[in-house]
Design a protein around this motif. Structure first.
Motif, PDB file in Angstrom:
ATOM      1  N   ARG A  23       0.809  -1.202   0.000  1.00  0.00           N
ATOM      2  CA  ARG A  23       0.000   0.000   0.000  1.00  0.00           C
ATOM      3  C   ARG A  23       0.849   1.261   0.000  1.00  0.00           C
ATOM      4  NH1 ARG A  23      -5.325  -0.876   1.268  1.00  0.00           N
ATOM      5  NH2 ARG A  23      -5.855  -2.993   1.907  1.00  0.00           N
ATOM      6  N   HIS A  24       2.119   1.165   0.056  1.00  0.00           N
ATOM      7  CA  HIS A  24       2.985   2.339   0.132  1.00  0.00           C
ATOM      8  C   HIS A  24       4.271   2.042  -0.621  1.00  0.00           C
ATOM      9  CE1 HIS A  24       5.424   5.575   1.825  1.00  0.00           C
ATOM     10  NE2 HIS A  24       4.298   6.137   2.199  1.00  0.00           N
ATOM     11  N   PRO A  25       4.812   3.027  -1.368  1.00  0.00           N
ATOM     12  CA  PRO A  25       6.053   2.774  -2.096  1.00  0.00           C
ATOM     13  C   PRO A  25       7.190   2.288  -1.210  1.00  0.00           C
ATOM     14  CG  PRO A  25       5.055   4.822  -2.825  1.00  0.00           C
ATOM     15  CD  PRO A  25       4.238   4.348  -1.662  1.00  0.00           C
ATOM     16  N   ALA A  26       7.210   2.731   0.049  1.00  0.00           N
ATOM     17  CA  ALA A  26       8.278   2.314   0.947  1.00  0.00           C
ATOM     18  C   ALA A  26       8.317   0.810   1.133  1.00  0.00           C
ATOM     19  CB  ALA A  26       8.122   2.998   2.313  1.00  0.00           C
ATOM     20  N   GLN A  27       7.140   0.181   1.096  1.00  0.00           N
ATOM     21  CA  GLN A  27       7.099  -1.271   1.241  1.00  0.00           C
ATOM     22  C   GLN A  27       7.779  -1.947   0.048  1.00  0.00           C
ATOM     23  OE1 GLN A  27       2.712  -1.277   1.940  1.00  0.00           O
ATOM     24  NE2 GLN A  27       3.227  -2.695   3.586  1.00  0.00           N
ATOM     25  N   THR A  31      11.237  -4.164   0.027  1.00  0.00           N
ATOM     26  CA  THR A  31      11.248  -5.495  -0.577  1.00  0.00           C
ATOM     27  C   THR A  31      12.306  -5.590  -1.669  1.00  0.00           C
ATOM     28  OG1 THR A  31       8.882  -5.717  -0.123  1.00  0.00           O
ATOM     29  CG2 THR A  31       9.832  -7.239  -1.726  1.00  0.00           C
ATOM     30  N   GLY A  32      12.443  -4.523  -2.453  1.00  0.00           N
ATOM     31  CA  GLY A  32      13.449  -4.518  -3.518  1.00  0.00           C
ATOM     32  C   GLY A  32      14.861  -4.641  -2.977  1.00  0.00           C
ATOM     33  N   PHE A  33      15.171  -3.887  -1.934  1.00  0.00           N
ATOM     34  CA  PHE A  33      16.498  -3.992  -1.331  1.00  0.00           C
ATOM     35  C   PHE A  33      16.704  -5.361  -0.699  1.00  0.00           C
ATOM     36  CE2 PHE A  33      16.747   0.592  -1.760  1.00  0.00           C
ATOM     37  CZ  PHE A  33      18.108   0.800  -1.931  1.00  0.00           C
ATOM     38  N   GLY A  34      15.649  -5.898  -0.088  1.00  0.00           N
ATOM     39  CA  GLY A  34      15.752  -7.239   0.482  1.00  0.00           C
ATOM     40  C   GLY A  34      16.030  -8.286  -0.578  1.00  0.00           C
ATOM     41  N   ALA A  35      15.376  -8.144  -1.730  1.00  0.00           N
ATOM     42  CA  ALA A  35      15.610  -9.086  -2.829  1.00  0.00           C
ATOM     43  C   ALA A  35      17.035  -8.972  -3.353  1.00  0.00           C
ATOM     44  CB  ALA A  35      14.611  -8.825  -3.960  1.00  0.00           C
ATOM     45  N   ALA A  36      17.558  -7.742  -3.407  1.00  0.00           N
ATOM     46  CA  ALA A  36      18.939  -7.553  -3.857  1.00  0.00           C
ATOM     47  C   ALA A  36      19.925  -8.198  -2.890  1.00  0.00           C
ATOM     48  CB  ALA A  36      19.244  -6.061  -3.999  1.00  0.00           C
ATOM     49  N   VAL A  37      19.659  -8.071  -1.593  1.00  0.00           N
ATOM     50  CA  VAL A  37      20.517  -8.707  -0.589  1.00  0.00           C
ATOM     51  C   VAL A  37      20.468 -10.226  -0.735  1.00  0.00           C
ATOM     52  CG1 VAL A  37      20.810  -9.136   1.874  1.00  0.00           C
ATOM     53  CG2 VAL A  37      20.387  -6.816   1.056  1.00  0.00           C
ATOM     54  N   ALA A  38      19.279 -10.771  -0.931  1.00  0.00           N
ATOM     55  CA  ALA A  38      19.141 -12.219  -1.086  1.00  0.00           C
ATOM     56  C   ALA A  38      19.867 -12.714  -2.331  1.00  0.00           C
ATOM     57  CB  ALA A  38      17.660 -12.589  -1.157  1.00  0.00           C
ATOM     58  N   THR A  39      19.727 -11.975  -3.431  1.00  0.00           N
ATOM     59  CA  THR A  39      20.430 -12.353  -4.663  1.00  0.00           C
ATOM     60  C   THR A  39      21.939 -12.294  -4.480  1.00  0.00           C
ATOM     61  OG1 THR A  39      18.593 -11.505  -5.995  1.00  0.00           O
ATOM     62  CG2 THR A  39      20.704 -11.825  -7.107  1.00  0.00           C
ATOM     63  N   ARG A 122       5.915   5.798 -11.193  1.00  0.00           N
ATOM     64  CA  ARG A 122       6.339   7.157 -10.874  1.00  0.00           C
ATOM     65  C   ARG A 122       6.391   7.366  -9.356  1.00  0.00           C
ATOM     66  NH1 ARG A 122       5.867  11.355 -14.795  1.00  0.00           N
ATOM     67  NH2 ARG A 122       5.441  10.543 -16.874  1.00  0.00           N
ATOM     68  N   PHE A 123       5.412   6.837  -8.645  1.00  0.00           N
ATOM     69  CA  PHE A 123       5.433   6.967  -7.191  1.00  0.00           C
ATOM     70  C   PHE A 123       6.631   6.235  -6.591  1.00  0.00           C
ATOM     71  CE2 PHE A 123       1.081   8.544  -7.212  1.00  0.00           C
ATOM     72  CZ  PHE A 123       1.089   9.386  -6.113  1.00  0.00           C
ATOM     73  N   LEU A 124       6.925   5.052  -7.113  1.00  0.00           N
ATOM     74  CA  LEU A 124       8.062   4.288  -6.592  1.00  0.00           C
ATOM     75  C   LEU A 124       9.359   5.044  -6.842  1.00  0.00           C
ATOM     76  CD1 LEU A 124       7.108   0.676  -7.723  1.00  0.00           C
ATOM     77  CD2 LEU A 124       6.752   1.764  -5.496  1.00  0.00           C
ATOM     78  N   ALA A 125       9.521   5.580  -8.043  1.00  0.00           N
ATOM     79  CA  ALA A 125      10.737   6.324  -8.356  1.00  0.00           C
ATOM     80  C   ALA A 125      10.844   7.587  -7.516  1.00  0.00           C
ATOM     81  CB  ALA A 125      10.764   6.679  -9.842  1.00  0.00           C
ATOM     82  N   GLN A 126       9.713   8.256  -7.278  1.00  0.00           N
ATOM     83  CA  GLN A 126       9.744   9.464  -6.465  1.00  0.00           C
ATOM     84  C   GLN A 126      10.168   9.143  -5.038  1.00  0.00           C
ATOM     85  OE1 GLN A 126       6.159  11.033  -5.015  1.00  0.00           O
ATOM     86  NE2 GLN A 126       6.817  13.153  -5.025  1.00  0.00           N
ATOM     87  N   ALA A 127       9.649   8.046  -4.498  1.00  0.00           N
ATOM     88  CA  ALA A 127       9.989   7.676  -3.134  1.00  0.00           C
ATOM     89  C   ALA A 127      11.468   7.347  -3.003  1.00  0.00           C
ATOM     90  CB  ALA A 127       9.147   6.474  -2.693  1.00  0.00           C
ATOM     91  N   LEU A 441       6.357  -1.255   7.081  1.00  0.00           N
ATOM     92  CA  LEU A 441       5.804  -2.355   7.874  1.00  0.00           C
ATOM     93  C   LEU A 441       4.359  -2.102   8.291  1.00  0.00           C
ATOM     94  CD1 LEU A 441       8.887  -3.098  10.175  1.00  0.00           C
ATOM     95  CD2 LEU A 441       8.163  -4.330   8.122  1.00  0.00           C
ATOM     96  N   ALA A 442       3.920  -0.861   8.163  1.00  0.00           N
ATOM     97  CA  ALA A 442       2.548  -0.533   8.552  1.00  0.00           C
ATOM     98  C   ALA A 442       1.567  -1.143   7.555  1.00  0.00           C
ATOM     99  CB  ALA A 442       2.362   0.975   8.614  1.00  0.00           C
ATOM    100  N   LEU A 443       0.497  -1.708   8.054  1.00  0.00           N
ATOM    101  CA  LEU A 443      -0.474  -2.360   7.180  1.00  0.00           C
ATOM    102  C   LEU A 443      -1.366  -1.357   6.465  1.00  0.00           C
ATOM    103  CD1 LEU A 443      -1.579  -5.361   9.424  1.00  0.00           C
ATOM    104  CD2 LEU A 443       0.002  -5.380   7.484  1.00  0.00           C
TER     105      LEU A 443
END
Length: 460
Positions: A23-27, A31-39, A122-127, A441-443
């Motif tokens: 529900r928020h770009p921060a989420q 997740t993207g950074f977490g996926a990069a760490v896992a990779t 656009r929202f994701l890139a702005q965040a 982390l907020a729902l």
């Protein structure tokens, strides 16, 4: 009335899609950074990633991948001797991805493949880029990537020529070291292929000033750099963020240089054997690296307690917003300073120059500072309890990890696995940002539809 160098702000509708998991770009960013760490962890766990041809322990692979993606620089094993060429290239790619931002790279790929950019992207890139308007996010992302690559290329050329001409390295080896250190410096990562980082170059102004220039440029933040390029002759028209970032960066660099030089001036294990100009060069280098790059030109473990305390403070403050530096950011520190100044003067509003800072910004700055201080204090308490080291080196290590600096007194490699995992969590939280991580982390967003009666309480 004079014009402004920043785009006109527009009130945007809430970005939320019913039934969407994120529900928020921060989420998505988290997740993207977490996926990069896992990779990165998976790639560094391959036998081909180590010099010995054996699989790296999972903790070392995870710690290194997290440090690279979060552009920190803390390592449990020596980068140059432990990891193979393949492993070092993986680390370099993780640094580049972490520096530019996972969402920025994803947006760029979307633009290149489809030439279209939807509202969600656009929202994701702005965040991720912290741009103030959605009208030109696609252009912002392009300029970020282009500016980063050009800056890294210039730094790499200078370093390559210096390594080849002054240190008798072959052109291939010089180019590799130049590119590696250029990317690591501009992204404020602090990874080095040398076991002693940059201690061997402590008296070389070409290498020291080139590295510090890249660190400062990358740490200012892309919005600030772009605004300076447009309006560098008209400081009166700079935005509040640019004014705070430039002023505090210059002030902290100067104060840090003075403190490190004076504190270590006669220390025979650090600046003592150097000439006066070389002492100031090393002091300036140390001041810059705490902003938060992680290279060191003197032995950090040999520094005096006052220098380590100054480093803790500078690392915690960090660099500019939307840049590759970490910490709570100079804008956060500056806003809190203006809040304090306004309160001391009895003013009802917080003003910076000719602009009034909204209460929401003030609350965000306070939240970031308090969450960061809480994270540092909690982690320090835990590490002191589970390790045999004292408060001073542990606090330095914790602040360095959370502020994504990468400096160390030399204890990182000897910490127990559970301590390494805690530092990895701190690096991840510090790179994403305490407030961003909390919102991710907020729902759901909660809006209070009524106001409670006001009541004052005693403060202090």
């Amino acid at each position: 009335m004079g014009g402004s160098c920043v785009p006109t702000l527009r009130r945007l509708p809430a970005w939320k899609r019913t039934g969407s998991r994120f529900r928020h770009p921060a989420q998505v960013i988290s997740t993207g950074f977490g996926a990069a760490v896992a990779t990165g962890t998976a790639l560094l766990s391959l036998p081909a990633a180590t010099q010995s041809g054996h699989r790296a322990p999972l903790v070392d692979a995870l710690f290194t991948a997290t440090s690279a993606v979060c552009v920190t620089g803390l390592v449990t094993v020596d980068t140059g001797s432990y990891w193979s060429g393949f492993g070092q290239v993986v680390i370099l790619l993780l640094i580049q991805a972490g520096g530019l931002g996972i969402m920025t790279l994803a947006t760029l790929f979307t633009v290149l493949l489809s030439r279209r950019l939807g509202l969600r992207a656009r929202f994701l890139a702005q965040a991720e880029t912290r741009s103030l308007s959605l009208t030109d996010v696609r252009g912002v992302v392009r300029r970020i990537v282009l500016f980063s690559l050009i800056s890294e290329a210039v730094v790499a050329v200078v370093l390559t020529l210096r390594f080849a001409t002054a240190y008798d390295e072959s052109l291939g080896a010089a180019a590799y070291d130049g590119v590696f250190h250029a990317i690591s410096a501009f992204n404020n990562a602090g990874f080095s292929t040398n076991v002693d980082s940059l201690v061997r170059y402590v008296t070389d102004p070409w290498i020291n000033l080139t590295i510090t220039g890249a660190v400062i440029l990358g740490g200012l933040g892309f919005p600030v750099v772009f605004e300076l390029l447009r309006c560098w002759r008209r400081p009166a028209r700079w935005s509040v963020m640019t004014r705070l970032t430039v002023t505090l960066t210059a002030t902290l660099l100067a104060l840090g240089t003075l403190v490190f030089t004076l504190a270590e001036y006669a220390n025979p294990r650090t600046l003592g054997p150097l000439s006066v100009p070389e002492k100031f060069l090393a002091g300036f280098f140390a001041s810059t690296m705490t902003r938060t790059a992680g290279f060191n030109s003197v032995d950090i473990g040999a520094m005096r307690p006052e220098s380590l305390l100054a480093s803790d403070v500078l690392m915690f403050i960090g660099g500019g917003s939307a840049g590759t530096a970490g910490g709570i950011k100079v804008t956060t520190f500056g806003l809190l300073a203006f809040v304090l100044w306004s309160e001391m003067r009895g003013e009802t509003h917080v003003n910076v120059g000719r602009r009034r800072i909204p209460p929401s910004n003030q609350r965000q700055a306070l939240a970031v500072a308090l969450l960061s201080a809480t994270a540092v204090a909690t982690a320090t308490f835990v590490l002191v309890a589970i390790t045999s080291y004292g408060l001073e080196p542990i606090l330095f290590e914790v602040v360095s990890a959370f502020a994504t600096v990468g400096l160390s007194t030399g204890i990182t490699g000897s910490l127990p696995p559970q301590a390494d995992l805690l530092l990895a969590v701190l690096m991840f939280a510090g790179r994403i940002g305490p407030l961003t991580l909390a919102s991710a982390l907020a729902l759901r967003d909660r809006t209070r539809r009524y106001e409670l009666p006001e009541e004052r309480t005693i403060v202090g």
